[in-house]
Design an enzyme around this catalytic site. Structure first.
Site, PDB file in Angstrom:
ATOM      1  N   GLU A 242       2.787  36.343  -1.300  1.00 28.33           N
ATOM      2  CA  GLU A 242       4.128  35.783  -1.063  1.00 28.33           C
ATOM      3  C   GLU A 242       5.067  36.053  -2.242  1.00 28.33           C
ATOM      4  O   GLU A 242       5.924  35.238  -2.575  1.00 28.33           O
ATOM      5  CB  GLU A 242       4.055  34.288  -0.713  1.00 28.33           C
ATOM      6  CG  GLU A 242       3.318  34.070   0.597  1.00 28.33           C
ATOM      7  CD  GLU A 242       3.272  32.639   1.089  1.00 28.33           C
ATOM      8  OE1 GLU A 242       4.072  31.814   0.624  1.00 28.33           O
ATOM      9  OE2 GLU A 242       2.423  32.364   1.944  1.00 28.33           O
TER      10      GLU A 242
HETATM   11  C1  LIG Z   1      -5.691  37.699  -0.177  1.00 30.78           C
HETATM   12  C2  LIG Z   1      -4.409  38.385   0.163  1.00 30.78           C
HETATM   13  C3  LIG Z   1      -3.673  37.965   1.266  1.00 30.78           C
HETATM   14  C4  LIG Z   1      -2.486  38.629   1.618  1.00 30.78           C
HETATM   15  N1  LIG Z   1      -1.818  38.264   2.760  1.00 30.78           N
HETATM   16  C5  LIG Z   1      -0.786  39.049   3.208  1.00 30.78           C
HETATM   17  C6  LIG Z   1      -0.190  38.834   4.490  1.00 30.78           C
HETATM   18  O1  LIG Z   1      -0.546  37.926   5.223  1.00 30.78           O
HETATM   19  N2  LIG Z   1       0.789  39.692   4.899  1.00 30.78           N
HETATM   20  C7  LIG Z   1       1.231  40.706   4.110  1.00 30.78           C
HETATM   21  O2  LIG Z   1       2.120  41.439   4.532  1.00 30.78           O
HETATM   22  N3  LIG Z   1       0.704  40.917   2.874  1.00 30.78           N
HETATM   23  C8  LIG Z   1      -0.293  40.127   2.409  1.00 30.78           C
HETATM   24  N4  LIG Z   1      -0.866  40.350   1.176  1.00 30.78           N
HETATM   25  C9  LIG Z   1      -0.281  41.358   0.296  1.00 30.78           C
HETATM   26  C10 LIG Z   1       0.380  40.745  -0.915  1.00 30.78           C
HETATM   27  O3  LIG Z   1       1.581  40.126  -0.539  1.00 30.78           O
HETATM   28  C11 LIG Z   1       0.529  41.877  -1.933  1.00 30.78           C
HETATM   29  O4  LIG Z   1      -0.729  42.015  -2.542  1.00 30.78           O
HETATM   30  C12 LIG Z   1       1.585  41.615  -2.963  1.00 30.78           C
HETATM   31  O5  LIG Z   1       2.829  41.717  -2.366  1.00 30.78           O
HETATM   32  C13 LIG Z   1       1.508  42.610  -4.119  1.00 30.78           C
HETATM   33  O6  LIG Z   1       1.375  43.906  -3.654  1.00 30.78           O
HETATM   34  P1  LIG Z   1       0.266  44.855  -4.294  1.00 30.78           P
HETATM   35  O7  LIG Z   1      -0.993  44.095  -4.391  1.00 30.78           O
HETATM   36  O8  LIG Z   1       0.257  46.119  -3.539  1.00 30.78           O
HETATM   37  O9  LIG Z   1       0.794  45.106  -5.757  1.00 30.78           O
HETATM   38  P2  LIG Z   1       1.831  46.210  -6.243  1.00 30.78           P
HETATM   39  O10 LIG Z   1       3.121  46.062  -5.515  1.00 30.78           O
HETATM   40  O11 LIG Z   1       1.170  47.542  -6.253  1.00 30.78           O
HETATM   41  O12 LIG Z   1       2.074  45.741  -7.728  1.00 30.78           O
HETATM   42  C14 LIG Z   1       1.082  45.909  -8.748  1.00 30.78           C
HETATM   43  C15 LIG Z   1       1.556  45.157  -9.987  1.00 30.78           C
HETATM   44  O13 LIG Z   1       2.817  45.690 -10.413  1.00 30.78           O
HETATM   45  C16 LIG Z   1       3.805  44.674 -10.454  1.00 30.78           C
HETATM   46  N5  LIG Z   1       5.063  45.248 -10.021  1.00 30.78           N
HETATM   47  C17 LIG Z   1       5.343  45.924  -8.878  1.00 30.78           C
HETATM   48  N6  LIG Z   1       6.622  46.299  -8.852  1.00 30.78           N
HETATM   49  C18 LIG Z   1       7.174  45.871 -10.005  1.00 30.78           C
HETATM   50  C19 LIG Z   1       8.468  45.968 -10.581  1.00 30.78           C
HETATM   51  N7  LIG Z   1       9.481  46.551  -9.947  1.00 30.78           N
HETATM   52  N8  LIG Z   1       8.668  45.407 -11.786  1.00 30.78           N
HETATM   53  C20 LIG Z   1       7.680  44.780 -12.442  1.00 30.78           C
HETATM   54  N9  LIG Z   1       6.431  44.652 -11.954  1.00 30.78           N
HETATM   55  C21 LIG Z   1       6.185  45.196 -10.752  1.00 30.78           C
HETATM   56  C22 LIG Z   1       3.300  43.601  -9.492  1.00 30.78           C
HETATM   57  O14 LIG Z   1       3.813  42.318  -9.800  1.00 30.78           O
HETATM   58  C23 LIG Z   1       1.800  43.673  -9.728  1.00 30.78           C
HETATM   59  O15 LIG Z   1       1.454  42.942 -10.863  1.00 30.78           O
HETATM   60  C24 LIG Z   1      -2.035  39.694   0.811  1.00 30.78           C
HETATM   61  C25 LIG Z   1      -2.770  40.100  -0.305  1.00 30.78           C
HETATM   62  C26 LIG Z   1      -3.954  39.478  -0.613  1.00 30.78           C
HETATM   63  C27 LIG Z   1      -4.740  39.977  -1.792  1.00 30.78           C
END
Ligand SMILES: Cc1cc2nc3c(=O)[nH]c(=O)nc-3n(C[C@H](O)[C@H](O)[C@H](O)COP(=O)(O)OP(=O)(O)OC[C@H]3O[C@@H](n4cnc5c(N)ncnc54)[C@H](O)[C@@H]3O)c2cc1C
Length: 633
Positions: free
Chosen positions: A441
């Site tokens: 979220e």
């Molecule tokens: C258990 C679980 C449940 C989930 N449930 C859902 C769901 O129901 N529906 C859904 O759609 N998604 C869901 N997600 C996805 C979740 O919302 C994403 O994991 C989250 O948005 C982060 O995306 P990512 O893990 O790909 O990280 P990335 O976007 O790849 O980011 C990696 C790191 O880089 C940082 N980062 C990225 N961009 C920037 C920036 N511009 N500036 C600074 N820092 C940055 C992030 O904060 C993070 O620390 C779920 C994930 C998990 C693990």
């Protein structure tokens, strides 16, 4: 609730994107186009960043009316019985399954339709009662809380409530309220925090009546059990001022439709019973009437849904913190070491004080924000994002401190504790379950960027063209005049040395005086940073992050003092200690605010950035020598 929403969609983007990489520019343009832009009531937190400590927006603390409180009490009593009888959180953690009997009992009680209006078969409860229920669920079983929260905070019910057509509400609300599980599918393998890279695509059929949906969604919570999904997909781009702008559209998709497939269930360090998976859509025929809001408005649906949806997680976190408080104080009182119970040792007493005071702050912020939603028309974007960021991070610390207080017993699993005759206190499970709250979220980093963007908005609206070298000279001149007039009046006021006075408990008044002074300082510092860094300010994430943290602590101080003052004035059981809880919280928050102001002045952030670049480029790989070089397979 009437949510008045306008977006920046058709307006020009206020941020200079000319020096950005293509990927960054696209990401920014897509999210900027979906921002909400107009509200009936001001936001306390947005005012803070403008140097105005609007106590009228925070005092008196909103008190739940007796009728609404009764409805909430009755529902929570029902929940309590079901959870006690059907939901064993350790067993759910061990097996990775929530028993169907528990899901059925929750469905019969209306727990899948808490906020769905009664006319469509839901309970029609307020946001505050929903938050109270989330708190209760979060205190009992994180897996069950996640099931119900993903279903109705981000799944189909919430966007339908905000934007659904009458036809959609009649078709889907009764099914959802009866317990048909829903899920929200945005994330993809390459789409985490950046929706512009979305590859799931929906192409309209020649007659325009349907869309053909193709793509794969990752980590969709409830996805393996859901009957209904909100799916975000790109649709054909729209021309905006002669340029194609990517479009994202939100669709309601039914699991039974041909081409919808659950590919795999994902497993995590915690939330072991999360029904989370990879969902594939192959040539799924989706009727146009299943679009939520409108074609191209999907991200706006997602962002607006999350504005309210984000309040569930902090409430659930507060519930977990409350359980930690009980665990910590019981152990501090009963464990004897070095001649006294460990709660008598100052190191431990301080931890218990931290847990209690910060739990109080979390609840004050969460309930204040939920009350704003019930009142309607309020801009809660900042409050909701601050609650999400603050409560997820604070609960993580609280659980860590609880583990430290219980030490060896904190690290041991509940099952192992029970096996050798001790109480199965599940702090080890709490650690595993709580970590995700800083990620889903909206990650903590993205929350900081989101809050910073909203905090800067009044300046960008006023002077954005001035900072944007792409803006035509006429526009820049107009912006210069507008900004000059405004800042000539506004800026000197930020140096006003006369302290604001507050009619609250004598222990709290100095904290509020500090906060109002700090808000003016925050606004000055933000303004100075804008002038200094201009368009490149968005790159100074560490600096912006510190300002965001200061603003969040100020919101927390205000909410905490307001709630404590109101509890103390009302008397009764909660009055005892409320002032002391708030007082302690404020001292801690003030210390963190001072530290952030100092850090924001020091110039170490750039050096840290450079070191990060050097390490990321592999130039410090020599430091990894001496460690096992095993391959990750
Ligand atoms: C258990 C679980 C449940 C989930 N449930 C859902 C769901 O129901 N529906 C859904 O759609 N998604 C869901 N997600 C996805 C979740 O919302 C994403 O994991 C989250 O948005 C982060 O995306 P990512 O893990 O790909 O990280 P990335 O976007 O790849 O980011 C990696 C790191 O880089 C940082 N980062 C990225 N961009 C920037 C920036 N511009 N500036 C600074 N820092 C940055 C992030 O904060 C993070 O620390 C779920 C994930 C998990 C693990």
């Amino acid at each position: 609730m009437s949510t008045q929403v306008q977006t920046t969609e058709e307006k020009e983007i206020q941020i200079d994107t000319s020096k950005m990489s293509e990927g960054k520019r696209q990401a920014l343009e897509v999210t900027e186009a979906a921002r909400e832009a107009a509200w009936d009531h001001p936001s306390f937190s947005l005012e803070l960043f403008q140097g105005r400590f609007r106590s009228d927006l925070m005092f008196p603390y909103p008190v739940q009316n007796a009728d609404d409180a009764k409805k909430g009490d009755e529902f929570i009593a029902v929940l309590e019985k079901i959870l006690a009888a059907e939901v064993d959180p350790d067993e759910i953690d061990r097996t990775g399954e929530i028993p169907q009997a528990a899901i059925d009992a929750l469905a019969r009680a209306g727990a899948f339709g808490i906020k769905i209006p009664k006319e469509y078969g839901g309970l029609g409860l307020s946001q505050l009662n929903y938050s109270r229920a989330a708190m209760f669920l979060g205190s009992h079983c994180a897996n069950t809380a996640a099931l119900l929260s993903a279903h109705q905070s981000i799944g189909v019910p919430q966007p339908l409530k905000l934007f659904g057509t009458e036809d959609q509400k009649r078709r889907y609300f009764p099914r959802l309220a009866r317990g048909e599980i829903s899920a929200f599918a945005l994330t993809e393998s390459e789409v985490g925090s950046d929706p512009a890279k979305m590859t799931t695509h929906a192409e309209p059929t020649p007659d325009g009546e349907h869309f053909i949906l193709n793509g794969e969604k990752l980590w969709c919570t409830n996805g393996t059990k859901a009957g209904l999904y909100v799916v975000m997909a790109s649709t054909p781009p729209k021309l905006v001022r002669g340029k194609p702008r990517p479009q994202i559209t939100a669709f309601i998709v039914e699991r039974d439709w041909p081409g919808v497939e659950v590919v795999t269930r994902c497993h995590f360090m915690g939330l072991r019973a999360l029904y989370n998976g990879v969902i594939r859509f192959t040539n799924v025929k989706v009727p146009r009437k299943n679009i939520i809001l409108d074609e191209g408005k999907g991200l706006r649906v997602a962002l607006t849904t999350l504005n309210t949806g984000r309040l569930t997680l902090p409430a659930a976190c507060s519930g977990a913190s409350k359980v930690c408080l009980r665990i910590a104080r019981e152990f501090a009182a009963e464990r004897i070491q070095w001649g006294s119970n460990i709660g008598k040792h100052e190191a431990i007493a301080h931890k218990v004080a931290f847990i209690a005071s910060h739990t109080f702050a979390q609840e004050a912020m969460s309930f204040y924000s939920a009350a704003l939603v019930d009142r309607g028309g309020a801009d809660i974007r900042l409050e909701a994002a601050m609650c999400k960021m603050f409560c997820s991070e604070v609960t993580w610390k609280i659980i860590n401190e609880t583990l430290q207080i219980r030490s060896g017993r904190g690290y041991e699993t509940a099952q192992s504790l029970r096996a050798r005759g001790e109480k199965g206190v599940p702090v080890e499970r709490f650690v595993r379950d709580a970590r995700i709250n800083l990620i889903f979220e909206g990650t903590s980093e993205i929350m900081r960027l989101f809050i910073a963007r909203e905090a800067l908005d009044p300046h960008l609206s006023l002077a954005g063209d001035l900072l944007n070298p792409k803006a035509p000279p006429g526009k820049r001149l107009a912006a210069a005049l507008r900004a000059g007039l405004h800042y000539a009046g506004w800026y000197p006021g930020l140096w006003n040395p006369i302290p604001q006075s507050f009619k609250v408990h004598r222990k709290l008044a100095p904290h509020l005086a500090f906060a109002s002074k700090a808000a003016r300082k925050l606004a000055r510092r933000l303004f100075h940073a804008m002038n200094r860094y201009q368009a490149s300010l968005e790159k100074r994430q560490a600096l912006l992050g510190r300002f965001v943290e200061i603003g969040t602590e100020l919101f927390a101080i205000a909410a905490t003092c307001s709630r404590a003052d109101s509890l103390a004035a009302a008397g009764g059981a909660s009055a005892g200690g409320a002032i002391e809880l708030a007082d302690h919280f404020c001292w801690e928050a003030r210390r963190r605010i001072e530290e952030n102001f100092v850090a924001a002045r020091k110039q170490h952030d750039r050096a840290a950035y450079q070191l990060g670049q050097t390490a990321t480029a592999g130039q410090l790989a020599w430091l990894e020598q001496g460690a096992a070089q095993f391959p990750f397979r």
